[in-house]
Design a protein around this motif. Structure first.
Motif, PDB file in Angstrom:
ATOM      1  N   ASP A  16       0.839  -1.199   0.000  1.00  0.00           N
ATOM      2  CA  ASP A  16       0.000   0.000   0.000  1.00  0.00           C
ATOM      3  C   ASP A  16       0.876   1.252   0.000  1.00  0.00           C
ATOM      4  O   ASP A  16       0.513   2.274  -0.578  1.00  0.00           O
ATOM      5  CB  ASP A  16      -0.900   0.012   1.242  1.00  0.00           C
ATOM      6  CG  ASP A  16      -1.839  -1.183   1.301  1.00  0.00           C
ATOM      7  OD1 ASP A  16      -2.491  -1.473   0.288  1.00  0.00           O
ATOM      8  OD2 ASP A  16      -1.897  -1.827   2.368  1.00  0.00           O
ATOM      9  N   MET A  17       2.032   1.148   0.697  1.00  0.00           N
ATOM     10  CA  MET A  17       2.916   2.298   0.838  1.00  0.00           C
ATOM     11  C   MET A  17       4.363   1.816   0.787  1.00  0.00           C
ATOM     12  O   MET A  17       4.665   0.687   1.176  1.00  0.00           O
ATOM     13  CB  MET A  17       2.630   3.033   2.152  1.00  0.00           C
ATOM     14  CG  MET A  17       1.167   3.418   2.327  1.00  0.00           C
ATOM     15  SD  MET A  17       0.752   4.138   3.939  1.00  0.00           S
ATOM     16  CE  MET A  17       1.319   5.814   3.712  1.00  0.00           C
ATOM     17  N   ILE A  18       5.257   2.688   0.308  1.00  0.00           N
ATOM     18  CA  ILE A  18       6.681   2.359   0.218  1.00  0.00           C
ATOM     19  C   ILE A  18       7.474   3.462   0.915  1.00  0.00           C
ATOM     20  O   ILE A  18       7.357   4.636   0.572  1.00  0.00           O
ATOM     21  CB  ILE A  18       7.145   2.240  -1.244  1.00  0.00           C
ATOM     22  CG1 ILE A  18       6.342   1.172  -1.988  1.00  0.00           C
ATOM     23  CG2 ILE A  18       8.641   1.904  -1.299  1.00  0.00           C
ATOM     24  CD1 ILE A  18       6.655   1.102  -3.481  1.00  0.00           C
ATOM     25  N   LEU A  19       8.268   3.058   1.893  1.00  0.00           N
ATOM     26  CA  LEU A  19       9.115   3.997   2.631  1.00  0.00           C
ATOM     27  C   LEU A  19      10.565   3.701   2.281  1.00  0.00           C
ATOM     28  O   LEU A  19      11.032   2.572   2.423  1.00  0.00           O
ATOM     29  CB  LEU A  19       8.883   3.826   4.135  1.00  0.00           C
ATOM     30  CG  LEU A  19       9.800   4.632   5.063  1.00  0.00           C
ATOM     31  CD1 LEU A  19       9.663   6.132   4.799  1.00  0.00           C
ATOM     32  CD2 LEU A  19       9.484   4.314   6.520  1.00  0.00           C
ATOM     33  N   ILE A  20      11.282   4.725   1.837  1.00  0.00           N
ATOM     34  CA  ILE A  20      12.667   4.557   1.395  1.00  0.00           C
ATOM     35  C   ILE A  20      13.585   5.459   2.212  1.00  0.00           C
ATOM     36  O   ILE A  20      13.335   6.653   2.348  1.00  0.00           O
ATOM     37  CB  ILE A  20      12.813   4.899  -0.103  1.00  0.00           C
ATOM     38  CG1 ILE A  20      11.964   3.942  -0.942  1.00  0.00           C
ATOM     39  CG2 ILE A  20      14.277   4.831  -0.538  1.00  0.00           C
ATOM     40  CD1 ILE A  20      11.775   4.388  -2.362  1.00  0.00           C
ATOM     41  N   GLY A  21      14.634   4.861   2.752  1.00  0.00           N
ATOM     42  CA  GLY A  21      15.654   5.611   3.467  1.00  0.00           C
ATOM     43  C   GLY A  21      16.979   5.509   2.731  1.00  0.00           C
ATOM     44  O   GLY A  21      17.436   4.413   2.414  1.00  0.00           O
ATOM     45  N   TYR A  85       4.598   6.654  -1.977  1.00  0.00           N
ATOM     46  CA  TYR A  85       5.931   6.486  -1.408  1.00  0.00           C
ATOM     47  C   TYR A  85       6.380   7.755  -0.694  1.00  0.00           C
ATOM     48  O   TYR A  85       5.807   8.833  -0.858  1.00  0.00           O
ATOM     49  CB  TYR A  85       6.951   6.145  -2.506  1.00  0.00           C
ATOM     50  CG  TYR A  85       7.213   7.278  -3.484  1.00  0.00           C
ATOM     51  CD1 TYR A  85       8.227   8.204  -3.262  1.00  0.00           C
ATOM     52  CD2 TYR A  85       6.425   7.441  -4.631  1.00  0.00           C
ATOM     53  CE1 TYR A  85       8.458   9.252  -4.146  1.00  0.00           C
ATOM     54  CE2 TYR A  85       6.656   8.478  -5.518  1.00  0.00           C
ATOM     55  CZ  TYR A  85       7.678   9.385  -5.262  1.00  0.00           C
ATOM     56  OH  TYR A  85       7.886  10.427  -6.142  1.00  0.00           O
ATOM     57  N   PHE A  86       7.436   7.581   0.112  1.00  0.00           N
ATOM     58  CA  PHE A  86       8.117   8.734   0.687  1.00  0.00           C
ATOM     59  C   PHE A  86       9.590   8.388   0.791  1.00  0.00           C
ATOM     60  O   PHE A  86       9.957   7.254   1.098  1.00  0.00           O
ATOM     61  CB  PHE A  86       7.568   9.107   2.066  1.00  0.00           C
ATOM     62  CG  PHE A  86       7.636  10.586   2.345  1.00  0.00           C
ATOM     63  CD1 PHE A  86       6.496  11.359   2.254  1.00  0.00           C
ATOM     64  CD2 PHE A  86       8.836  11.205   2.663  1.00  0.00           C
ATOM     65  CE1 PHE A  86       6.550  12.735   2.485  1.00  0.00           C
ATOM     66  CE2 PHE A  86       8.915  12.565   2.887  1.00  0.00           C
ATOM     67  CZ  PHE A  86       7.766  13.340   2.804  1.00  0.00           C
ATOM     68  N   ILE A  87      10.451   9.386   0.525  1.00  0.00           N
ATOM     69  CA  ILE A  87      11.901   9.198   0.570  1.00  0.00           C
ATOM     70  C   ILE A  87      12.482  10.128   1.622  1.00  0.00           C
ATOM     71  O   ILE A  87      12.249  11.333   1.594  1.00  0.00           O
ATOM     72  CB  ILE A  87      12.554   9.506  -0.789  1.00  0.00           C
ATOM     73  CG1 ILE A  87      12.016   8.566  -1.872  1.00  0.00           C
ATOM     74  CG2 ILE A  87      14.077   9.393  -0.692  1.00  0.00           C
ATOM     75  CD1 ILE A  87      12.476   8.923  -3.278  1.00  0.00           C
ATOM     76  N   ILE A  88      13.239   9.563   2.543  1.00  0.00           N
ATOM     77  CA  ILE A  88      14.013  10.360   3.495  1.00  0.00           C
ATOM     78  C   ILE A  88      15.478  10.048   3.256  1.00  0.00           C
ATOM     79  O   ILE A  88      15.868   8.885   3.192  1.00  0.00           O
ATOM     80  CB  ILE A  88      13.591  10.083   4.956  1.00  0.00           C
ATOM     81  CG1 ILE A  88      14.527  10.842   5.919  1.00  0.00           C
ATOM     82  CG2 ILE A  88      13.566   8.599   5.272  1.00  0.00           C
ATOM     83  CD1 ILE A  88      14.061  10.812   7.368  1.00  0.00           C
ATOM     84  N   THR A  89      16.277  11.070   3.075  1.00  0.00           N
ATOM     85  CA  THR A  89      17.679  10.851   2.756  1.00  0.00           C
ATOM     86  C   THR A  89      18.580  11.764   3.568  1.00  0.00           C
ATOM     87  O   THR A  89      18.292  12.958   3.734  1.00  0.00           O
ATOM     88  CB  THR A  89      17.955  11.053   1.249  1.00  0.00           C
ATOM     89  OG1 THR A  89      19.367  10.964   1.008  1.00  0.00           O
ATOM     90  CG2 THR A  89      17.430  12.380   0.750  1.00  0.00           C
ATOM     91  N   THR A  90      19.666  11.190   4.089  1.00  0.00           N
ATOM     92  CA  THR A  90      20.665  11.978   4.806  1.00  0.00           C
ATOM     93  C   THR A  90      21.821  12.371   3.900  1.00  0.00           C
ATOM     94  O   THR A  90      22.758  13.039   4.334  1.00  0.00           O
ATOM     95  CB  THR A  90      21.215  11.188   6.009  1.00  0.00           C
ATOM     96  OG1 THR A  90      21.784   9.958   5.551  1.00  0.00           O
ATOM     97  CG2 THR A  90      20.121  10.897   7.025  1.00  0.00           C
ATOM     98  N   VAL A  91      21.757  11.961   2.637  1.00  0.00           N
ATOM     99  CA  VAL A  91      22.809  12.277   1.674  1.00  0.00           C
ATOM    100  C   VAL A  91      22.652  13.731   1.223  1.00  0.00           C
ATOM    101  O   VAL A  91      21.541  14.207   0.996  1.00  0.00           O
ATOM    102  CB  VAL A  91      22.746  11.324   0.465  1.00  0.00           C
ATOM    103  CG1 VAL A  91      23.774  11.701  -0.576  1.00  0.00           C
ATOM    104  CG2 VAL A  91      22.978   9.892   0.931  1.00  0.00           C
ATOM    105  N   MET A  92      23.754  14.422   1.065  1.00  0.00           N
ATOM    106  CA  MET A  92      23.710  15.860   0.764  1.00  0.00           C
ATOM    107  C   MET A  92      24.130  16.195  -0.657  1.00  0.00           C
ATOM    108  O   MET A  92      24.466  17.345  -0.959  1.00  0.00           O
ATOM    109  CB  MET A  92      24.587  16.615   1.774  1.00  0.00           C
ATOM    110  CG  MET A  92      24.064  16.531   3.201  1.00  0.00           C
ATOM    111  SD  MET A  92      25.067  17.436   4.413  1.00  0.00           S
ATOM    112  CE  MET A  92      26.438  16.292   4.646  1.00  0.00           C
ATOM    113  N   ASP A  93      24.109  15.210  -1.573  1.00  0.00           N
ATOM    114  CA  ASP A  93      24.550  15.480  -2.943  1.00  0.00           C
ATOM    115  C   ASP A  93      23.417  15.937  -3.872  1.00  0.00           C
ATOM    116  O   ASP A  93      23.661  16.265  -5.036  1.00  0.00           O
ATOM    117  CB  ASP A  93      25.264  14.262  -3.531  1.00  0.00           C
ATOM    118  CG  ASP A  93      24.394  13.011  -3.553  1.00  0.00           C
ATOM    119  OD1 ASP A  93      23.151  13.126  -3.525  1.00  0.00           O
ATOM    120  OD2 ASP A  93      24.970  11.906  -3.601  1.00  0.00           O
ATOM    121  N   ASP A  94      22.181  15.939  -3.374  1.00  0.00           N
ATOM    122  CA  ASP A  94      21.013  16.412  -4.141  1.00  0.00           C
ATOM    123  C   ASP A  94      20.673  15.554  -5.359  1.00  0.00           C
ATOM    124  O   ASP A  94      19.833  15.951  -6.174  1.00  0.00           O
ATOM    125  CB  ASP A  94      21.197  17.870  -4.597  1.00  0.00           C
ATOM    126  CG  ASP A  94      21.224  18.854  -3.440  1.00  0.00           C
ATOM    127  OD1 ASP A  94      20.678  18.522  -2.368  1.00  0.00           O
ATOM    128  OD2 ASP A  94      21.794  19.948  -3.590  1.00  0.00           O
TER     129      ASP A  94
END
Length: 262
Positions: A16-21, A85-94
């Protein structure tokens, strides 16, 4: 790995939902900088003018692409297309902003190169990058002007140095990501008792409280969630969620880049 990728794809299609880290192992290969003779030459020249390094990094990101990372993001886009979906990222390269993901479904709590802030965060707000300084740094890189013709950007209000809005500056302006963080937390509330595919891409222990540990809690409490943790070293799962996840010992960029290759 092909079978595992097929399983992941199937889980995402059924979810139903996709969470991406996205974590530190899933970022631009900065070694590309070290392979550039002009960049290495500049490293020896700049001494106290270290402020130009982030501008050089931004320039390299735009002009010297990481082809494997590009493939990985394109495949990630295929996985989430048409899904919730939702994407959370700690990467700072954009890099995440290059592939037509819905920006309302992305949060970057560590910042990046898209905005600048005062080093003292005197106003609690962000500004556009200093394009004039950026163009001059590029001219210096191309040997069109000398180092002493460069001028470091400063805040128009307090005179402090201007920095890219990235975690690590003296007073990091959280205002850059907090509105999207609120959107993210509201989206997470919707995962309760929903079939949720959770994917960690190269999330290590640099910022474990942002992705790694919260994702474990989500999977622990939501019996319909399933976690794919992809990391070359820290792929192990906590025992309490071992029956609702799989640890994949692989470089995440390589795993995704080769995902749709037959």
């Amino acid at each position: 790995m092909e079978n595992i990728f097929s399983e992941l794809l199937s889980k995402c299609n059924e979810a139903d939902m996709i969470l991406i880290g996205i974590g530190e192992e899933f970022q631009y290969d900065w070694n590309i900088l070290l392979q550039n003779p002009r960049y290495m030459e500049i490293e020896k020249e700049i001494d106290e003018e270290r402020w130009i390094v982030p501008f050089l990094q931004k320039m390299m990101l735009e002009n010297y692409p990481d082809d494997i990372l590009d493939k990985a993001y394109r495949n990630l886009k295929k996985i989430v297309d048409g899904k919730n979906y939702f994407i959370i990222t700690t990467v700072m390269d954009d890099y995440v902003y290059r592939y037509d993901f819905d920006e309302k479904r992305i949060v970057t709590p560590c910042g990046g190169f898209r905005r600048m802030q005062c080093d003292a965060n005197c106003r609690g707000c962000l500004s556009e990058p200093d394009y004039a300084a950026f163009e001059k740094v590029k001219s210096y890189f191309n040997r069109e002007i000398s180092l002493n013709e460069l001028q470091e950007p400063v805040c128009e209000i307090c005179g402090q140095k201007k920095r890219f809005n990235q975690i690590g500056v003296s007073k990091y302006a959280e205002e850059g990501y907090l509105p999207q963080w609120e959107t993210y937390t509201k989206w997470l509330q919707g995962t309760v008792n929903k079939k949720t595919s959770v994917i960690e891409l190269g999330v290590g222990m640099q910022f474990p409280t942002i992705i790694r540990w919260p994702f474990e809690r989500i999977v622990y409490y939501n019996k319909k969630a399933f976690l794919y943790r992809i990391h070359p070293l820290l792929y192990q799962l906590e025992e309490k969620i071992a029956d609702r996840g799989i640890g994949i010992r692989e470089k995440p960029v390589k795993f995704l880049a080769n995902g749709f290759v037959k």
